[in-house]
Motif scaffolding. Sequence first.
Motif, PDB file in Angstrom:
ATOM      1  N   ASP A 190       0.824  -1.212   0.000  1.00 28.34           N
ATOM      2  CA  ASP A 190       0.000   0.000   0.000  1.00 28.34           C
ATOM      3  C   ASP A 190       0.858   1.263   0.000  1.00 28.34           C
ATOM      4  N   VAL A 191       1.936   1.265   0.776  1.00 28.37           N
ATOM      5  CA  VAL A 191       2.832   2.429   0.812  1.00 28.37           C
ATOM      6  C   VAL A 191       3.497   2.615  -0.552  1.00 28.37           C
ATOM      7  N   LEU A 192       4.066   1.541  -1.097  1.00 28.93           N
ATOM      8  CA  LEU A 192       4.740   1.635  -2.394  1.00 28.93           C
ATOM      9  C   LEU A 192       3.761   2.058  -3.488  1.00 28.93           C
ATOM     10  N   ALA A 193       2.554   1.496  -3.473  1.00 31.56           N
ATOM     11  CA  ALA A 193       1.558   1.828  -4.494  1.00 31.56           C
ATOM     12  C   ALA A 193       1.125   3.286  -4.377  1.00 31.56           C
ATOM     13  N   THR A 194       0.992   3.784  -3.162  1.00 31.45           N
ATOM     14  CA  THR A 194       0.610   5.188  -2.968  1.00 31.45           C
ATOM     15  C   THR A 194       1.686   6.106  -3.517  1.00 31.45           C
ATOM     16  N   LEU A 195       2.940   5.793  -3.240  1.00 32.23           N
ATOM     17  CA  LEU A 195       4.044   6.592  -3.792  1.00 32.23           C
ATOM     18  C   LEU A 195       4.057   6.509  -5.317  1.00 32.23           C
ATOM     19  N   ARG A 196       3.882   5.319  -5.869  1.00 35.04           N
ATOM     20  CA  ARG A 196       3.952   5.127  -7.324  1.00 35.04           C
ATOM     21  C   ARG A 196       2.841   5.876  -8.048  1.00 35.04           C
ATOM     22  N   ARG A 197       1.634   5.819  -7.516  1.00 37.61           N
ATOM     23  CA  ARG A 197       0.531   6.469  -8.211  1.00 37.61           C
ATOM     24  C   ARG A 197       0.481   7.968  -7.967  1.00 37.61           C
ATOM     25  N   SER A 198       1.365   8.469  -7.083  1.00 39.07           N
ATOM     26  CA  SER A 198       1.444   9.920  -6.870  1.00 39.07           C
ATOM     27  C   SER A 198       2.107  10.615  -8.055  1.00 39.07           C
ATOM     28  N   GLY A 199       2.761   9.834  -8.910  1.00 44.49           N
ATOM     29  CA  GLY A 199       3.431  10.394 -10.086  1.00 44.49           C
ATOM     30  C   GLY A 199       4.824  10.902  -9.754  1.00 44.49           C
ATOM     31  N   PRO A 200       5.593  11.190 -10.799  1.00 48.41           N
ATOM     32  CA  PRO A 200       6.953  11.670 -10.570  1.00 48.41           C
ATOM     33  C   PRO A 200       6.944  12.904  -9.683  1.00 48.41           C
ATOM     34  N   PRO A 201       7.848  13.019  -8.780  1.00 49.70           N
ATOM     35  CA  PRO A 201       9.033  12.193  -8.506  1.00 49.70           C
ATOM     36  C   PRO A 201       8.790  11.043  -7.536  1.00 49.70           C
ATOM     37  N   TYR A 202       7.535  10.596  -7.379  1.00 52.23           N
ATOM     38  CA  TYR A 202       7.180   9.470  -6.512  1.00 52.23           C
ATOM     39  C   TYR A 202       7.635   9.722  -5.077  1.00 52.23           C
ATOM     40  N   THR A 203       7.297  10.888  -4.600  1.00 49.71           N
ATOM     41  CA  THR A 203       7.735  11.358  -3.284  1.00 49.71           C
ATOM     42  C   THR A 203       6.571  12.018  -2.565  1.00 49.71           C
ATOM     43  N   LEU A 204       6.389  11.671  -1.285  1.00 56.46           N
ATOM     44  CA  LEU A 204       5.340  12.269  -0.459  1.00 56.46           C
ATOM     45  C   LEU A 204       5.881  12.517   0.947  1.00 56.46           C
ATOM     46  N   ILE A 205       5.215  13.402   1.668  1.00 63.87           N
ATOM     47  CA  ILE A 205       5.562  13.585   3.075  1.00 63.87           C
ATOM     48  C   ILE A 205       4.862  12.492   3.885  1.00 63.87           C
ATOM     49  N   PRO A 206       5.445  12.088   5.006  1.00 62.11           N
ATOM     50  CA  PRO A 206       4.864  10.993   5.792  1.00 62.11           C
ATOM     51  C   PRO A 206       3.405  11.237   6.189  1.00 62.11           C
ATOM     52  N   SER A 207       3.038  12.471   6.527  1.00 62.46           N
ATOM     53  CA  SER A 207       1.654  12.722   6.937  1.00 62.46           C
ATOM     54  C   SER A 207       0.679  12.500   5.778  1.00 62.46           C
ATOM     55  N   ALA A 208       1.082  12.796   4.553  1.00 63.91           N
ATOM     56  CA  ALA A 208       0.218  12.537   3.394  1.00 63.91           C
ATOM     57  C   ALA A 208       0.038  11.034   3.195  1.00 63.91           C
ATOM     58  N   LEU A 209       1.108  10.272   3.392  1.00 67.08           N
ATOM     59  CA  LEU A 209       1.001   8.814   3.311  1.00 67.08           C
ATOM     60  C   LEU A 209       0.066   8.290   4.397  1.00 67.08           C
ATOM     61  N   SER A 210       0.248   8.750   5.628  1.00 67.70           N
ATOM     62  CA  SER A 210      -0.586   8.302   6.744  1.00 67.70           C
ATOM     63  C   SER A 210      -2.049   8.609   6.484  1.00 67.70           C
ATOM     64  N   GLU A 211      -2.325   9.804   6.000  1.00 70.09           N
ATOM     65  CA  GLU A 211      -3.699  10.213   5.744  1.00 70.09           C
ATOM     66  C   GLU A 211      -4.325   9.377   4.630  1.00 70.09           C
ATOM     67  N   THR A 212      -3.599   9.197   3.546  1.00 70.88           N
ATOM     68  CA  THR A 212      -4.109   8.413   2.418  1.00 70.88           C
ATOM     69  C   THR A 212      -4.396   6.974   2.833  1.00 70.88           C
ATOM     70  N   LEU A 213      -3.512   6.406   3.642  1.00 63.91           N
ATOM     71  CA  LEU A 213      -3.646   5.002   4.036  1.00 63.91           C
ATOM     72  C   LEU A 213      -4.442   4.829   5.332  1.00 63.91           C
ATOM     73  N   MET A 214      -4.914   5.953   5.911  1.00 69.82           N
ATOM     74  CA  MET A 214      -5.673   5.917   7.162  1.00 69.82           C
ATOM     75  C   MET A 214      -4.922   5.111   8.219  1.00 69.82           C
ATOM     76  N   LEU A 215      -3.682   5.507   8.459  1.00 61.97           N
ATOM     77  CA  LEU A 215      -2.789   4.789   9.349  1.00 61.97           C
ATOM     78  C   LEU A 215      -2.178   5.760  10.344  1.00 61.97           C
ATOM     79  N   SER A 216      -1.987   5.318  11.570  1.00 61.10           N
ATOM     80  CA  SER A 216      -1.345   6.161  12.578  1.00 61.10           C
ATOM     81  C   SER A 216       0.103   6.419  12.181  1.00 61.10           C
ATOM     82  N   ARG A 217       0.658   7.467  12.737  1.00 58.57           N
ATOM     83  CA  ARG A 217       2.060   7.783  12.438  1.00 58.57           C
ATOM     84  C   ARG A 217       2.987   6.672  12.918  1.00 58.57           C
ATOM     85  N   ALA A 218       2.666   6.060  14.062  1.00 59.94           N
ATOM     86  CA  ALA A 218       3.500   4.960  14.564  1.00 59.94           C
ATOM     87  C   ALA A 218       3.454   3.771  13.608  1.00 59.94           C
ATOM     88  N   GLY A 219       2.255   3.428  13.141  1.00 67.56           N
ATOM     89  CA  GLY A 219       2.131   2.337  12.180  1.00 67.56           C
ATOM     90  C   GLY A 219       2.858   2.641  10.883  1.00 67.56           C
TER      91      GLY A 219
END
Length: 162
Positions: free
Chosen positions: A55-84
């Motif tokens: 899920d993390v890799l797919a979220t980065l990949r579908r974000s488009g070049p440069p395939y980079t996100l901030i951790p909070s955007a990943l957490s929000e998209t994946l509905m996951l706590s920061r610790a997780g």
Amino acid sequence: MDEVDAILAQWERERPDLDLSGMGVFGRLGRLYVIGGRAIDEVFTRHGLQRGEFDVLATLRRSGPPYTLIPSALSETLMLSRAGMTNRLDRLETAGLIERRLDQADRRSFLIALTPEGRRVVDATVSEHTANQVRLLSSLTPQERTTLDQLVRKLLSGMPPQ
């Protein structure tokens, strides 16, 4: 007749006063989740991933070049706590599939980026994953798949938000 029908027949015999229509639907959806989930996880395992890591890799990949996100955007998209999220990122970084970079715009923060190996792994995995999903749905016609998708979407829209 399937296993759910057998359960429904028992409840009908024991409690004919109950409306069991929901039990049948949710019983089958539950079985679908277990059986389908197992088949889906097998694909991820073949690529050395757990579902959450994919899920993390797919979220980065579908974000488009440069395939980079901030951790909070990943957490929000994946509905996951920061610790997780931190645990997943640690495993993916150790495997060489992502890297943490300092955010040049905000030196107090960092960015999560796919490595070339991460992109290779997620591309191979998502190709096999989508083919597997189509295979799992192969007993349905294309029209039935569309109808099922529409019905599940409608059902979800009537449920309380997470």
